[in-house]
Design a protein around this motif. Sequence first.
Motif, short mmCIF file in Angstrom:
data_model
loop_
_atom_site.label_atom_id
_atom_site.label_comp_id
_atom_site.label_asym_id
_atom_site.label_seq_id
_atom_site.Cartn_x
_atom_site.Cartn_y
_atom_site.Cartn_z
N LYS A 1 0.81 -1.21 0.00
CA LYS A 1 0.00 0.00 0.00
C LYS A 1 0.85 1.26 0.00
O LYS A 1 0.46 2.28 -0.55
CB LYS A 1 -0.94 0.02 1.21
N ASP A 2 2.02 1.23 0.65
CA ASP A 2 2.84 2.42 0.77
C ASP A 2 3.88 2.55 -0.33
O ASP A 2 4.83 3.33 -0.21
CB ASP A 2 3.53 2.45 2.14
N VAL A 3 3.72 1.81 -1.44
CA VAL A 3 4.76 1.82 -2.48
C VAL A 3 4.86 3.18 -3.16
O VAL A 3 5.96 3.61 -3.55
CB VAL A 3 4.49 0.71 -3.53
N VAL A 4 3.75 3.91 -3.29
CA VAL A 4 3.79 5.20 -3.98
C VAL A 4 4.60 6.21 -3.19
O VAL A 4 5.50 6.87 -3.72
CB VAL A 4 2.36 5.72 -4.24
N ILE A 5 4.31 6.36 -1.87
CA ILE A 5 5.05 7.34 -1.08
C ILE A 5 6.50 6.94 -0.95
O ILE A 5 7.40 7.79 -0.95
CB ILE A 5 4.37 7.53 0.30
N ARG A 6 6.78 5.63 -0.88
CA ARG A 6 8.18 5.19 -0.79
C ARG A 6 8.92 5.47 -2.09
O ARG A 6 10.11 5.84 -2.08
CB ARG A 6 8.25 3.71 -0.45
N SER A 7 8.25 5.31 -3.24
CA SER A 7 8.93 5.58 -4.51
C SER A 7 9.25 7.06 -4.65
O SER A 7 10.30 7.43 -5.17
CB SER A 7 8.05 5.11 -5.68
N VAL A 8 8.33 7.93 -4.18
CA VAL A 8 8.60 9.37 -4.24
C VAL A 8 9.79 9.73 -3.35
O VAL A 8 10.67 10.49 -3.73
CB VAL A 8 7.35 10.17 -3.83
N ALA A 9 9.83 9.15 -2.12
CA ALA A 9 10.91 9.46 -1.19
C ALA A 9 12.25 8.91 -1.68
O ALA A 9 13.28 9.58 -1.60
CB ALA A 9 10.57 8.89 0.19
N ILE A 10 12.26 7.68 -2.18
CA ILE A 10 13.52 7.05 -2.58
C ILE A 10 14.02 7.60 -3.91
O ILE A 10 15.14 8.08 -4.03
CB ILE A 10 13.34 5.52 -2.68
N ALA A 11 13.17 7.55 -4.97
CA ALA A 11 13.61 7.98 -6.30
C ALA A 11 13.76 9.49 -6.38
O ALA A 11 14.77 10.01 -6.86
CB ALA A 11 12.63 7.48 -7.36
N GLY A 12 12.73 10.23 -5.90
CA GLY A 12 12.83 11.69 -5.95
C GLY A 12 13.78 12.24 -4.92
O GLY A 12 14.50 13.21 -5.15
N GLY A 13 13.81 11.60 -3.73
CA GLY A 13 14.68 12.08 -2.67
C GLY A 13 16.15 12.00 -3.03
O GLY A 13 16.96 12.85 -2.63
N SER A 14 16.55 10.97 -3.77
CA SER A 14 17.96 10.84 -4.15
C SER A 14 18.40 12.02 -5.01
O SER A 14 19.54 12.47 -4.93
CB SER A 14 18.18 9.52 -4.87
N GLU A 15 17.49 12.55 -5.84
CA GLU A 15 17.85 13.68 -6.69
C GLU A 15 17.99 14.96 -5.88
O GLU A 15 18.86 15.79 -6.15
CB GLU A 15 16.79 13.86 -7.78
N VAL A 16 17.13 15.14 -4.88
CA VAL A 16 17.26 16.30 -4.00
C VAL A 16 18.59 16.24 -3.25
O VAL A 16 19.30 17.22 -3.13
CB VAL A 16 16.09 16.35 -3.00
N ALA A 17 18.94 15.04 -2.76
CA ALA A 17 20.19 14.88 -2.03
C ALA A 17 21.39 15.24 -2.91
O ALA A 17 22.33 15.90 -2.46
CB ALA A 17 20.30 13.45 -1.52
N LYS A 18 21.38 14.80 -4.17
CA LYS A 18 22.47 15.14 -5.08
C LYS A 18 22.55 16.65 -5.28
O LYS A 18 23.63 17.24 -5.30
CB LYS A 18 22.27 14.46 -6.43
N ALA A 19 21.38 17.29 -5.43
CA ALA A 19 21.35 18.72 -5.74
C ALA A 19 21.92 19.57 -4.60
O ALA A 19 22.45 20.65 -4.84
CB ALA A 19 19.93 19.16 -6.05
N ILE A 20 21.82 19.09 -3.35
CA ILE A 20 22.31 19.89 -2.22
C ILE A 20 23.64 19.40 -1.71
O ILE A 20 24.09 19.81 -0.65
CB ILE A 20 21.27 19.92 -1.09
N GLY A 21 24.32 18.49 -2.43
CA GLY A 21 25.70 18.19 -2.11
C GLY A 21 26.01 16.80 -1.61
O GLY A 21 27.16 16.49 -1.33
#
Length: 736
Positions: free
Chosen positions: A234-254
Amino acid sequence: MEISNILGKLRSDSKSKPTPFLALTLTDELVQAAVWQVQAGQTAVIAVGSPVEWDGADNDKSEFLTSCDATISSAIEGLDEEPSEIIFGVADNWTNQEGILPPKLELIKHLSKELELKPLGFVVVSDSLIRYLRLQEGTPTTSILIQITKDLVHLAIIKLGKIEGKESIAKSDDLASDVEEGLSRLADDNPLPSRIIVFNSMHNLDEIVQNLTSFDWKSKFNFLHIPKIESLPKDVVIRSVAIAGGSEVAKAIGFEIHEPLPIKDEELKVSPPAPTEVPDSPSPANLEDDNILLASAEDFGFTTANTPEPEVSPPTSDPSPVTVDPPTPTKKKHRPFKFKKISPPHISLPRFKFHGPKSLVLIPVGAIVILGAIFSAIWLVPKAIVELYIETKSLEEEVNLTLSTEVSSIDLENTTIPASLVEKTVTGEDSIETTGTKIIGDLAEGEVVIYNRTSLPKTFLKDTVLAYGKLKFALVDDVSVASKSAGIDYVDVPGKATTKIVAVSIGAESNLPAGSELVIGSFTKETYVAKNESALSGGSSEEVRVVDKEDLASLKDSLVKKLETSAQAELESTLGDDSGIYILGGGSKITSESYSSELGSPADLLTLTLTINAKGLSYKKHDIEELVASTLEKAIPPGYVRTDSLPVIELNEVKSESENTLTAASKVTVELLPIVDKTSVALSLKGQSSSNVETALSGLAGLKNANVSITPLWLPPRFKRLPKNPNNITVLIRST
């Protein structure tokens, strides 16, 4: 904050706790939050909030804000530090080609302002889910993704991580039939993926998976194997946003982020924060070659001016264990760039008297030779195929055809075709159920208890609709229901309130037995539900069926058409394949008719026995084709050419001019394409980037879109433009 300042903080505070961030999925049905952080070079979800339903109305900012606040509160409960920086995952229907839809963007801005959140970016849910599946499985997914919502079933065909097609179907009680309809719209001659993945953020999917598994997919569609049906958590959508999208935010801030598996030449794209304000509506996240595009915070319409610098904590070197074990990074191997062997052009150089060492004289000569080789390669090596999809133009031409029984061959000059007048008498019978009714009765009424299973109080207004299957009921008065509370052993106890309801329609079927559960509005039973402790009573109805005037007319019209079709089939069976029959719709004469009941008489079934004399024209099909071809050639406007599609011919009206001659007014429709000068197109595209093709050809009539393929594939991105040499550009025309 500049990147150098961020990296300085990372070095000076290497042992501080990882900084938590928020992720929030937004759809028209529910919102759900999660908290994530960077651990050992990878993004990890540390808490997931409860999904909260909302009504999805763009103008109800209060309901949206309350729902988002509730799920965020449940996600951050018990954390030492409350995160304020957030990434949004938005549903596909929240975006278009221009970006996030303006009403949805206003909701996000209102939420960020009221809850004091700093947006870091957004990603489209479907794109992040495909990326997440790749990270989890180690290879781009090839499957059919099915998302089940309250009212719709969303299908997407994914092949090697690419979305080949999408379709949305209105949800019915038969989910297998809904999926069958969606696949029928998407399927082509190619085999479909033999893996079907179902997901939903609120409900248990075991019954749905069992339903789909029992369906005979292989006999309906082109599957190489019987498809495997599986569901996601059930939580696959929020986890995909956090994992896939979150990794890009992390790269952008260093942060330095490690991929779970080596990815060759497929780096994730990021739109980093910009120093100035940009338009409010960004381009949506998209997936191309399994790359996810994350829109930056400025893409939302927020500016970086006067924004506090985030305190960023990098991956620590502390040997204490973490929840994610990063793999050993694999160094990418790039294919070496090699020029083809090209004979350099002969260049006559002026003679200079040089007093230095002779070896220095060769330096400018060598540089000129190398530059000449490079420019020769740029001119000769790149090639491109440009597919232009051009909208066709319909040409409708009115043609008067004379069908005459007095000529024996086609007369092109007078548009006369030989024909024969034929007749056929047929008799038939048909029945329909009567539609005239009278209904009288009373409304059922009673009391129900409304249960609130959420953490927020809720008020339901008078006339709020409750449903028990297809039966509808309404609240008699406004009612407020308290939120859930903690009971013995910390078990949640739902809030409840008793109120009166009344049926919307009369009838005994609304007399529900005690213990019946009713759905409130558009909410699921997991949030709010109503239940009657005592049976509802008072509902009654009585219906009397009679013959209506519309019953008599519709039955006659329907039976006349059926008898005319029968007459045409009987006449055609006596003729050859090259002959056609045109039944004169106004020429059929009713010779007898008999109804089983009269107008207004009580009856459940009405039967009609009818006899007609049908008239028609017999003609040769190739005669009409020959006549139409010669007429259309004269009607095609300059600058256009016919497509290969066959013309559509409609005989609209037939009238008698004499005993043996009939004239038919016909409409002939053909599809035309504008004539495109491919040489001029190639000249206008030389040296252009792929993204600029449609802009460069904006003046081309009927252009819908264009696809560009540039070879060789190993060309560096800087040189991956359409060739400078127009002879290396192949232009293909496609009709749409």
